[in-house]
Design a protein around this motif. Structure first.
Motif: not given
Length: 393
Positions: A335-344, A350-365
């Motif tokens: 996902l791209r967030v405009r204007g939140r990167g490194v100043p030119k 530049g932009d902030l590039l947010v990559t989503v990654k699923v976190a898998i629980p190791q244990k459930l009740d």
């Protein structure tokens, strides 16, 4: 070109071959600089002198134009065609097979006032003209500019991205504070050399040819100091430890060099100083990465957040912002967030590039496990098949 270059083997000083690549030159210099830096060897005069030598070697060899001039001059003089006093008509190679023929035009080499195809054409005449202060109508020697100096600094990731002002403590030759670089005792001044009339070079005849060479009385400087400064012994230069405040611009990259004009080694007897090059090393960040002018980060999310959608607060260089994750977002989507990167340089970030990654629980009740089983059954009932069409299924 500095005359001293011909007397120094810069490749040997850095411990590299003459055909070394720019990357090999940089690597060798960094190794020596880390070992010899004055801050790491306080009070060690030998280490300080070696640091100065390898810095000068790197300043020449890392510049393609200076390196080419240096290589050409050393190759020419290594062939023995020119002695310390100039060209030797009776020496090896003159009038010999494969050597200089009888109709050889010295104007082609020296680029002097003799009319010829090589005069002023930018060939060896220009090279030797710069070496011996010859240039046709030139009547005075140029003051020898100080050598360039290189140092290093390490910045945090966010400092490099946003820009920062850092103090650099370094020991290097600088203008003498007593004589202000003139080399003469305070209250006195250098006088024009009577032997060369201030040109720094003298002419002499050898057979049918005339040659110019550095004046021995003033050592090519054009001036004589009768009463030298007691602190710098007439050189106009002292080794000093100084602190320089350097402004690192936003967006600097790892390995980039910042040039500070006039902050290098002082020139001889008031000549212009060289430049200071600051090699910047950037530390890695625990959260952010960088792709050009874009910042990158990996955002841990749950499976339900991807399926149902959510808004998550994420960090930036200037605080936190909310990032909307649309319902049905696939794992690994960026996902791209405009204007939140490194100043030119133009002020636009530049932009902030947010990559989503699923976190898998190791244990459930037990309750969460039972709910997940009910969901799995409902998923099958709805007809959803994650492997539909996969591998020929």
């Amino acid at each position: 070109m500095n005359r001293e270059w011909l007397e120094k083997d810069f490749y040997k000083e850095l411990g590299i071959a003459s055909g070394a690549t720019q990357e090999e030159i940089k690597k060798a210099y960094r190794k020596h600089a880390r070992e010899l830096h004055p801050d790491k060897n306080p009070g060690d005069a030998k280490a300080e002198e070696r640091f100065k030598v390898v810095s000068e070697a790197h300043a020449v060899l890392s510049d393609p134009e200076k390196r080419k001039e240096y290589d050409e001059a050393r190759k020419l003089f290594a062939n023995g065609g020119f002695g310390r006093g100039g060209f030797s008509p009776g020496g090896a190679g003159y009038g010999q097979p494969g050597g200089f023929s009888g109709d050889f035009n010295l104007g082609d080499i020296f680029g002097g006032q003799t009319a010829g195809a090589g005069a002023g054409d930018g060939g060896l005449g220009d090279l030797l003209g710069g070496l011996f202060n010859r240039g046709g109508t030139r009547t005075s020697s140029r003051p020898r500019r100080g050598s360039d100096v290189e140092t290093e600094t390490t910045l945090g990731f966010r400092e490099a991205a946003q820009g920062v002002t850092v103090p650099l403590r370094m020991t290097s030759p600088a203008a003498c504070t007593t004589c202000h670089g003139s080399g003469a005792k305070p209250g006195t001044s250098p006088r024009v050399c009577p032997h060369c009339n201030g040109s720094g070079v003298v002419s002499r005849n050898q057979g049918a040819f005339g040659f110019s060479e550095p004046c021995e009385d003033c050592r090519g400087t054009g001036s004589i100091i009768d009463d030298p400064c007691v602190d710098c012994h007439g050189s106009g230069i002292q080794n000093r430890t100084r602190t320089i405040t350097v402004r690192i611009p936003p967006g600097v990259r790892d390995g980039q060099r910042i040039r500070l004009a006039g902050q290098g080694e002082a020139g001889l007897r008031g000549a212009p100083p060289g430049d200071l090059y600051v090699a910047v090393h950037v530390s890695q960040d625990k959260v952010f990465g960088r792709n050009g002018d874009d910042l990158t980060l990996v955002l841990p999310v749950s499976y339900s957040e991807l399926v149902l959608g959510t808004t998550v607060s994420v960090p930036t260089l200037e605080g936190r912002v909310g990032v909307k994750v649309p319902p049905g977002t696939a794992d690994g989507r960026t996902l791209r967030v405009r204007g939140r990167g490194v100043p030119k340089r133009d002020g636009v970030a530049g932009d902030l590039l947010v990559t989503v990654k699923v976190a898998i629980p190791q244990k459930l009740d037990d309750e969460a496990t039972e709910a997940l089983r009910r969901y799995a059954e409902a998923e099958k009932t709805s007809g959803f098949d994650p492997r539909a069409g996969w591998a020929g299924a």
